[in-house]
Design a protein around this motif. Structure first.
Motif, short mmCIF file in Angstrom:
data_model
loop_
_atom_site.label_atom_id
_atom_site.label_comp_id
_atom_site.label_asym_id
_atom_site.label_seq_id
_atom_site.Cartn_x
_atom_site.Cartn_y
_atom_site.Cartn_z
N HIS A 85 28.59 14.40 19.88
CA HIS A 85 29.84 14.17 19.14
C HIS A 85 30.25 15.47 18.48
O HIS A 85 29.47 16.40 18.38
CB HIS A 85 29.72 13.04 18.11
N HIS A 127 30.77 16.78 15.51
CA HIS A 127 30.51 17.22 14.14
C HIS A 127 29.88 18.62 14.18
O HIS A 127 29.06 18.92 15.04
CB HIS A 127 29.60 16.23 13.40
N ASP A 134 27.56 20.21 12.70
CA ASP A 134 26.11 20.47 12.76
C ASP A 134 25.55 20.26 14.17
O ASP A 134 24.40 20.60 14.45
CB ASP A 134 25.34 19.63 11.72
N HIS A 135 26.37 19.71 15.07
CA HIS A 135 25.93 19.52 16.46
C HIS A 135 26.59 20.52 17.42
O HIS A 135 26.01 20.88 18.43
CB HIS A 135 26.23 18.09 16.93
N HIS A 160 30.26 6.19 14.82
CA HIS A 160 30.01 7.31 13.88
C HIS A 160 31.17 8.29 13.99
O HIS A 160 31.66 8.82 12.99
CB HIS A 160 28.67 7.95 14.25
N ASP A 194 24.07 10.72 16.59
CA ASP A 194 23.93 10.11 15.27
C ASP A 194 24.17 8.60 15.28
O ASP A 194 24.39 7.99 14.24
CB ASP A 194 24.89 10.77 14.26
ZN LIG Z 1 27.49 13.46 13.01
#
Ligand SMILES: [Zn+2]
Length: 237
Positions: free
Chosen positions: A65, A67, A69-70, A101, A118
């Motif tokens: 996904h 976000h 941090d990924h 999420h 997540d």
């Molecule tokens: Zn996430």
């Protein structure tokens, strides 16, 4: 290929909501598939690059996904991600859309292993934001039910340790959300109309400093109930 040819590299991830950092997975070899490069952290990305080199170089980069941090490390890694739709594969990994999420959340199945981002975490419970932050509790529950139908041996989450009892963990996640929903719905049915009172009643196990996060979770639950015609219109603060 099976789960024994998966390498985990954990990114250092300072931040209150990210547990012990984002998990980057290297799957297979000659070439390797990278699942979630991780955050924009030069040291981490260098480790991923070096490990990938030893495994015959990078074939595909898959993202669970969008976000930071990924995916923040994608430009540093310098390989364009491959975007798979439901049922499409890259090497041994097959994509399963698992929104909730985020709208774009995806899991990747390899035999009896699921890389789930997540959707499910190694510790605690994940965040399902309300619609204005890209989340959907209705989608999230549907995604949990979808993966509950898979015959899994291992879940490799976006944060935290490997989950070796997938069926029990998925059932626990479903039950946790259903319990909140039941308590919220019954407080509404009883006539409670104050958001703050609903929050304090249904999230009574949450410490004071996490109440803002709980309020966001409650909003996601209310939106699901509203779509089902189960929320009265006159909710107040
Ligand atoms: Zn996430």
């Amino acid at each position: 290929m099976n789960d024994s040819d998966v390498q985990l590299i954990v990114a250092p991830n300072p931040g209150p909501m990210t547990l012990e950092g984002t998990n980057t997975y290297l799957v297979g070899r000659d070439p390797v598939i990278v699942v979630d490069p991780g955050p924009e952290d030069p040291g981490h990305i260098e480790m991923v690059r070096a490990a990938a080199e030893e495994r015959g170089g990078i074939g595909d980069v898959l993202l669970t996904h969008s976000h930071e941090d990924h995916i923040g490390g994608v430009p540093l890694l310098g390989v364009d991600p491959t975007v798979l739709d439901q049922g499409e594969s890259a090497g041994p990994l097959t994509c399963l859309r698992t929104p909730g999420h985020t709208e774009d959340s995806r899991s990747f199945q390899m035999e009896r292993t699921l890389f789930c981002g997540d959707l499910i975490l190694g510790h605690g419970s994940t965040i399902v934001p309300p619609a204005d932050q890209g989340g959907s509790m209705a989608d999230y529950m549907a995604s949990l039910h979808r993966v509950a139908g898979l015959d899994l041996e291992t879940i490799r989450p976006g944060h935290g340790p490997e989950i070796t009892d997938p069926a029990a963990k998925i059932a626990e996640y479903i039950e946790h959300r259903q319990l909140r929903e039941r308590r919220l719905a019954s407080a509404l049915e009883r006539g409670e109309r104050s958001r703050m009172a609903l929050l304090r009643e249904v999230w009574d196990d949450v410490p004071e400093e996490l109440l803002p996060a709980a309020a966001s979770a409650m909003q996601a639950h209310l939106e699901k109930l509203e779509a089902e015609g189960r929320v009265p219109s006159e909710l107040g603060e």
